[in-house]
Motif scaffolding. Structure first.
Motif, PDB file in Angstrom:
ATOM      1  N   ARG A 176      -4.146  -0.105  -3.432  1.00 56.49           N
ATOM      2  CA  ARG A 176      -5.077   0.475  -2.980  1.00 56.49           C
ATOM      3  C   ARG A 176      -6.363   1.134  -2.097  1.00 56.49           C
ATOM      4  O   ARG A 176      -4.964   1.966  -1.204  1.00 56.49           O
ATOM      5  CB  ARG A 176      -5.131  -0.739  -1.802  1.00 56.49           C
ATOM      6  CG  ARG A 176      -3.784  -2.365  -1.703  1.00 56.49           C
ATOM      7  CD  ARG A 176      -4.858  -3.758  -2.160  1.00 56.49           C
ATOM      8  NE  ARG A 176      -6.699  -3.690  -2.708  1.00 56.49           N
ATOM      9  CZ  ARG A 176      -7.222  -4.655  -2.476  1.00 56.49           C
ATOM     10  NH1 ARG A 176      -6.719  -4.753  -3.803  1.00 56.49           N
ATOM     11  NH2 ARG A 176      -8.365  -4.512  -2.457  1.00 56.49           N
ATOM     12  N   VAL A 177      -7.190   1.293  -2.095  1.00 53.52           N
ATOM     13  CA  VAL A 177      -8.156   2.165  -2.040  1.00 53.52           C
ATOM     14  C   VAL A 177      -9.305   1.697  -2.172  1.00 53.52           C
ATOM     15  O   VAL A 177      -9.663   0.827  -1.839  1.00 53.52           O
ATOM     16  CB  VAL A 177      -8.293   2.526  -3.806  1.00 53.52           C
ATOM     17  CG1 VAL A 177      -7.066   3.750  -3.953  1.00 53.52           C
ATOM     18  CG2 VAL A 177      -9.208   2.553  -4.557  1.00 53.52           C
ATOM     19  N   PRO A 198       3.169  15.384  11.222  1.00 46.40           N
ATOM     20  CA  PRO A 198       2.901  15.986  12.750  1.00 46.40           C
ATOM     21  C   PRO A 198       1.276  15.407  13.164  1.00 46.40           C
ATOM     22  O   PRO A 198       1.156  15.451  14.408  1.00 46.40           O
ATOM     23  CB  PRO A 198       3.197  17.035  13.137  1.00 46.40           C
ATOM     24  CG  PRO A 198       4.269  17.533  11.378  1.00 46.40           C
ATOM     25  CD  PRO A 198       3.951  16.512  10.993  1.00 46.40           C
ATOM     26  N   LEU A 199       0.680  15.704  12.551  1.00 46.23           N
ATOM     27  CA  LEU A 199      -1.152  15.306  12.480  1.00 46.23           C
ATOM     28  C   LEU A 199      -1.465  13.985  11.909  1.00 46.23           C
ATOM     29  O   LEU A 199      -2.665  13.458  12.971  1.00 46.23           O
ATOM     30  CB  LEU A 199      -1.972  15.922  11.273  1.00 46.23           C
ATOM     31  CG  LEU A 199      -1.504  17.740  10.750  1.00 46.23           C
ATOM     32  CD1 LEU A 199      -2.353  17.797  10.190  1.00 46.23           C
ATOM     33  CD2 LEU A 199      -1.621  18.229  12.659  1.00 46.23           C
ATOM     34  N   ARG A 200      -0.251  12.807  11.935  1.00 46.05           N
ATOM     35  CA  ARG A 200      -0.582  11.251  11.883  1.00 46.05           C
ATOM     36  C   ARG A 200      -2.125  10.902  11.109  1.00 46.05           C
ATOM     37  O   ARG A 200      -2.902  10.078  11.836  1.00 46.05           O
ATOM     38  CB  ARG A 200      -0.774  10.762  13.312  1.00 46.05           C
ATOM     39  CG  ARG A 200       0.924  11.113  14.177  1.00 46.05           C
ATOM     40  CD  ARG A 200       0.653  11.207  15.260  1.00 46.05           C
ATOM     41  NE  ARG A 200       1.069   9.077  15.396  1.00 46.05           N
ATOM     42  CZ  ARG A 200       0.689   8.221  16.817  1.00 46.05           C
ATOM     43  NH1 ARG A 200       0.074   9.174  17.435  1.00 46.05           N
ATOM     44  NH2 ARG A 200       0.500   7.353  17.195  1.00 46.05           N
ATOM     45  N   PRO A 201      -2.369  11.788  10.399  1.00 42.48           N
ATOM     46  CA  PRO A 201      -3.898  11.124   9.379  1.00 42.48           C
ATOM     47  C   PRO A 201      -4.365   9.764   9.108  1.00 42.48           C
ATOM     48  O   PRO A 201      -3.659   8.867   8.622  1.00 42.48           O
ATOM     49  CB  PRO A 201      -3.579  12.056   7.823  1.00 42.48           C
ATOM     50  CG  PRO A 201      -1.821  12.136   8.002  1.00 42.48           C
ATOM     51  CD  PRO A 201      -1.414  12.617   9.083  1.00 42.48           C
ATOM     52  N   MET A 202      -5.003   9.951   9.544  1.00 42.10           N
ATOM     53  CA  MET A 202      -5.717   8.452   9.288  1.00 42.10           C
ATOM     54  C   MET A 202      -6.943   8.066   7.243  1.00 42.10           C
ATOM     55  O   MET A 202      -6.698   7.078   6.999  1.00 42.10           O
ATOM     56  CB  MET A 202      -7.004   8.079  10.255  1.00 42.10           C
ATOM     57  CG  MET A 202      -5.859   7.880  11.538  1.00 42.10           C
ATOM     58  SD  MET A 202      -4.517   6.220  12.317  1.00 42.10           S
ATOM     59  CE  MET A 202      -6.051   5.350  12.048  1.00 42.10           C
ATOM     60  N   ARG A 214       0.391   7.752  -1.649  1.00 42.91           N
ATOM     61  CA  ARG A 214       1.951   8.384  -1.414  1.00 42.91           C
ATOM     62  C   ARG A 214       1.007   8.361   0.590  1.00 42.91           C
ATOM     63  O   ARG A 214       1.733   7.674   1.326  1.00 42.91           O
ATOM     64  CB  ARG A 214       1.646   9.955  -1.940  1.00 42.91           C
ATOM     65  CG  ARG A 214       2.495  11.008  -0.114  1.00 42.91           C
ATOM     66  CD  ARG A 214       1.915  12.338   0.049  1.00 42.91           C
ATOM     67  NE  ARG A 214       2.831  12.931   0.789  1.00 42.91           N
ATOM     68  CZ  ARG A 214       2.662  14.057   1.139  1.00 42.91           C
ATOM     69  NH1 ARG A 214       2.235  14.964   0.429  1.00 42.91           N
ATOM     70  NH2 ARG A 214       3.789  14.776   1.993  1.00 42.91           N
ATOM     71  N   VAL A 215       0.061   8.034   0.582  1.00 40.63           N
ATOM     72  CA  VAL A 215      -0.816   8.107   1.743  1.00 40.63           C
ATOM     73  C   VAL A 215      -1.011   7.057   2.109  1.00 40.63           C
ATOM     74  O   VAL A 215      -0.829   6.626   3.941  1.00 40.63           O
ATOM     75  CB  VAL A 215      -2.076   9.014   1.722  1.00 40.63           C
ATOM     76  CG1 VAL A 215      -1.774  11.160   1.762  1.00 40.63           C
ATOM     77  CG2 VAL A 215      -3.231   8.844   1.286  1.00 40.63           C
ATOM     78  N   TYR A 228       2.495   7.033   6.412  1.00 40.75           N
ATOM     79  CA  TYR A 228       1.499   7.719   6.654  1.00 40.75           C
ATOM     80  C   TYR A 228       0.555   5.904   7.186  1.00 40.75           C
ATOM     81  O   TYR A 228       0.030   6.585   7.983  1.00 40.75           O
ATOM     82  CB  TYR A 228       0.734   8.414   5.810  1.00 40.75           C
ATOM     83  CG  TYR A 228       1.455   9.450   5.900  1.00 40.75           C
ATOM     84  CD1 TYR A 228       1.113  10.576   6.608  1.00 40.75           C
ATOM     85  CD2 TYR A 228       2.581   9.919   4.342  1.00 40.75           C
ATOM     86  CE1 TYR A 228       1.958  11.867   6.457  1.00 40.75           C
ATOM     87  CE2 TYR A 228       2.857  10.753   4.876  1.00 40.75           C
ATOM     88  CZ  TYR A 228       3.136  12.173   5.259  1.00 40.75           C
ATOM     89  OH  TYR A 228       3.421  13.423   5.194  1.00 40.75           O
ATOM     90  N   ASN A 229       0.540   5.127   6.137  1.00 41.94           N
ATOM     91  CA  ASN A 229      -0.200   4.241   6.271  1.00 41.94           C
ATOM     92  C   ASN A 229      -1.921   4.314   6.510  1.00 41.94           C
ATOM     93  O   ASN A 229      -2.384   3.618   6.946  1.00 41.94           O
ATOM     94  CB  ASN A 229      -0.180   3.106   7.291  1.00 41.94           C
ATOM     95  CG  ASN A 229       1.743   2.956   7.069  1.00 41.94           C
ATOM     96  OD1 ASN A 229       1.770   2.703   6.294  1.00 41.94           O
ATOM     97  ND2 ASN A 229       2.363   2.789   8.422  1.00 41.94           N
ATOM     98  N   ALA A 230      -2.387   5.354   5.506  1.00 46.58           N
ATOM     99  CA  ALA A 230      -3.675   5.888   5.570  1.00 46.58           C
ATOM    100  C   ALA A 230      -4.590   4.620   4.934  1.00 46.58           C
ATOM    101  O   ALA A 230      -3.766   4.643   3.883  1.00 46.58           O
ATOM    102  CB  ALA A 230      -3.810   7.550   5.774  1.00 46.58           C
TER     103      ALA A 230
END
Length: 717
Positions: free
Chosen positions: A171-172, A72-76, A114-115, A120-122
């Motif tokens: 990818r980081v 719900p926070l839609r993190p970036m 995960r993220v 998420y696609n963060a």
């Protein structure tokens, strides 16, 4: 990350995992009226959600926290590298790749996997120095990269790290060294010759092994014009400029970002993405300041920023203390509101320490303004909306004001008001009475945000919020334009079960009706089930399919089960939940300094004192006593009451009773201060007149350093 003494003290001694600093608590702000403006006709960029990022927010393997509180926070942005995991990284293995190195690499890769994937696609910033072992726990005899001009081992480390990351397929972005201006991480001097040897070696080796790698730096502990100017000049000359310019903290992200871009321009460097990988000091971590900071980010050139951590480094999985025992806090609800600011950013003006950011989204049916303050400001803030043409029906627009208090945990914002307001000349004015300097507020035009308390309209709960819990065989679809918040939680498997927990008097369930939908059962509090057929010859994605009877005001549970059956006309057995509308009894909040002997008034015995001008308490007041036997009573009419009081290192125990019944003992000791949280909530009562009694017991937790009791306020339903 930082650790701090309780914010009730004048000085907060902060030991940052991001560097050392001593920070003064914010000065007390007096009540003063101000005006901010929102021009809905002047629309700009799509919201970037730049502030939705977390340093060390996940647990060690990246599986926590749960999707129900994270999505719900839609993190970036996320940032990590295994800091403080036992083994001390490459350093702890004797400057080679052993078990200490491997456990940190595995943690970072698991988190990033995960993220950076859907939904998420963060972005994940990998702290290279964390994996190496520089997390403030290095021994005194540590050999740092390029000591005595020898960068051989450092180059070997970079080679191994990049090779392992590339082999993982994740990818980081490489954040090379955390806060190279503080002795806790880099004792060899800010912008020193050795620092540039270390930096240039890392950049050269990373780009040799992975030409497409994104590099982040310099990650200073605070925004410093001189350091950054010199650093840009040197790395440009050396050919080792990063892809992303980064720093931590600072006074105003919008001003700092403008200065950083000016430095790049003056040095002949093209504009580049800007990130702030740590923001909010300990005493700033409350809804009011967080909202102010997010408002300033909204008008800045910063593309991403990460909430700092102060008490639970480094793999606790609490989103940097934004969760309390896995439950949302006031800060979580600010981020939730921030995530629902969709559409386009509109022009705003600030005033008198109050900041406002706003968006308009005709597709979602609402405009949202987020209010936050920088200085603990109270008083009335009037939000003037200009260019109001959307969401207007018969010359009126629904306006909902929600308060997000500084509480841990917090079940949802409190609806202060929700009413239809007449639009005159495209303008409306909405007064917001800011009672506590640590509160944030949202003002919405049109459909209110999901999450909230009673008063003036239903509480709208998206089916993807934490209030809904799902068993096996449920899926989530996002980006569905004809459903609330664009999400659908669905199942086509017989026996798949979902539950909704809410507090209120009635609930209406919205779900998809369509030609491929099946049948479900719905029950309340374990009662008889009712079968609902969601088949329809034409699609209605968000209509009401079931409404409960009127219930006693209090907590309830709705259980929804896919039967696996369908109408003969249906082509499928799918069930797709959209949202729930909860009717709640209005919440009346009464400050502890409203005194008298009538309803909704506090009556204090002898030996109670009054303190005023306290920015983290409701209306800035505290009624306190340390004398055993002192009592406070509060007469009210309703069905439930919640007491807010100080929890801190110097508080004692209180005894609470209703209508002369049995007492409940509440221990107000806590290792860190929470000035206005709920310390006790009554059971659901018969609707009528009641009396709350608070008694000072004269007993305390052995860990407490004092005998104080401080009452803040009550919430009455």
């Amino acid at each position: 990350m930082s650790r701090a003494a309780p914010p009730s003290r004048l000085f907060i001694a902060a030991l940052l995992l991001a560097g050392s600093a001593v920070v003064l608590a914010p000065a007390t702000a007096s009540a003063a009226d101000t005006t901010v403006t929102v021009n809905l006709a002047q629309r700009g960029k799509v919201p970037t959600r730049a502030g939705a990022g977390f340093l060390y927010g996940l647990n060690q393997d990246g599986s926590g926290p749960a999707d129900s509180v994270l999505q719900p926070l839609r993190p970036m942005l996320f940032r990590g590298g295994g800091a403080r995991i036992a083994g001390h990284g490459w350093l702890g293995d004797g400057y080679r790749a052993g078990s200490g190195y491997q456990v940190r690499v595995d943690s970072a890769i698991s988190q990033a996997r995960r993220v950076t994937a859907a939904p998420y696609n963060a972005t994940y910033h990998l702290l290279v120095s964390d994996v190496w072992g520089a997390d403030t726990e290095q021994p005194a005899n540590t050999v740092y990269p390029c000591d005595n001009g020898d960068c051989t081992n450092w180059r070997s480390f970079i080679t191994r790290l990049v090779t392992d990351v590339r082999a993982s397929g994740v990818r980081v972005r490489y954040d090379i060294w955390n806060e190279p201006d503080g002795t806790g991480f880099w004792p060899r001097g800010v912008n020193s010759a050795q620092y540039y040897q270390m930096w240039n070696t890392a950049v050269t080796e990373i780009r040799r092994l992975d030409p497409g790698a994104v590099i982040v730096g310099p990650s200073y502990s605070g925004y410093n014009h001189t350091w950054l100017n010199d650093w840009v000049a040197r790395t440009k000359a050396d050919g080792t400029l990063p892809n992303v310019l980064n720093w931590h903290f600072g006074n105003d992200p919008a001003a700092d970002a403008a200065d950083a871009q000016a430095i790049l321009s003056a040095r002949g460097v093209a504009p580049m993405p800007l990130t702030i990988d740590e923001y909010l000091f300990s005493q700033q971590q409350h809804p009011g300041y967080l909202a102010w900071y997010l408002d300033r980010l909204a008008v800045s050139d910063v593309s991403a920023a990460a909430h700092a951590i102060w008490s639970d480094c480094c793999v606790a999985g609490t989103l940097d203390s934004v969760l309390w025992n896995g439950q949302p806090t006031g800060q979580w609800w600010v981020y939730r509101a921030y995530a629902q600011m969709t559409g386009n950013v509109v022009a705003t003006t600030n005033g008198n320490g109050m900041a406002v950011a706003a968006t308009i989204d005709p597709a979602a049916g609402r405009a949202v303004a987020l209010l936050g303050n920088q200085n603990g400001q109270t008083g009335t803030t009037t939000v003037v909306f200009n260019g109001v043409t959307n969401f207007v029906v018969d010359g009126r627009v629904r306006v909902t004001v929600q308060r997000i208090p500084d509480q841990s945990p917090l079940s949802g914002p409190v609806v202060v008001s929700s009413a239809d307001v007449t639009v005159t000349g495209g303008t409306i004015s909405v007064p917001v009475a800011v009672q506590s300097g640590t509160d944030a507020y949202t003002v919405t035009l049109g459909a209110p945000l999901d999450g909230g308390g009673g008063g003036g309209g239903p509480l709208i709960i998206d089916a993807n919020s934490p209030d809904f819990q799902y068993g096996a065989n449920w899926g989530l679809t996002t980006g569905v334009p004809d459903m609330y918040a664009g999400t659908a939680n669905w199942s086509y498997v017989g026996g798949a079960t979902a539950t909704l927990r809410f507090t209120g008097t009635q609930v209406a369930l919205h779900a998809v009706r369509d030609m491929d939908q099946g049948r479900m059962t719905v029950s309340v509090d374990g009662g008889a089930s009712q079968t609902i057929d969601n088949y329809a010859p034409a699609r209605n994605a968000s209509g009401v399919v079931w409404t409960s009877q009127v219930l006693p005001n209090g907590p309830h549970t709705v259980t929804i089960v896919n039967t696996g059956q369908r109408s003969p006309a249906s082509t499928g057995t799918n069930i797709a939940l959209d949202r729930a509308d909860v009717t709640q009894a209005a919440v009346l909040t009464v400050d502890g300094n409203v005194r008298g002997t009538g309803l909704n008034q506090f009556n204090y015995s002898a030996d109670w004192g009054l303190a005023t001008g306290i920015p983290d308490m409701y209306a800035g007041t505290a009624n306190w006593s340390y004398t055993a036997g002192s009592t406070a009573t509060f007469a009210f009419a309703g069905t439930q009451i919640a007491l807010h009081a100080v929890r801190d290192i110097d508080q004692q125990m209180i005894a609470i009773s209703i209508d002369g019944g049995a007492e409940s003992i509440v221990d107000n000791y806590a290792p860190s201060r929470n000035a206005s949280g709920v310390v006790w909530t009554s059971p659901t009562l018969a609707n009528g007149n009641h009396t709350l009694r608070v008694r000072v017991t004269g007993t305390k937790n052995p860990a407490s350093s004092g005998w104080n009791v401080a009452i803040d306020s009550v919430d009455v339903r």
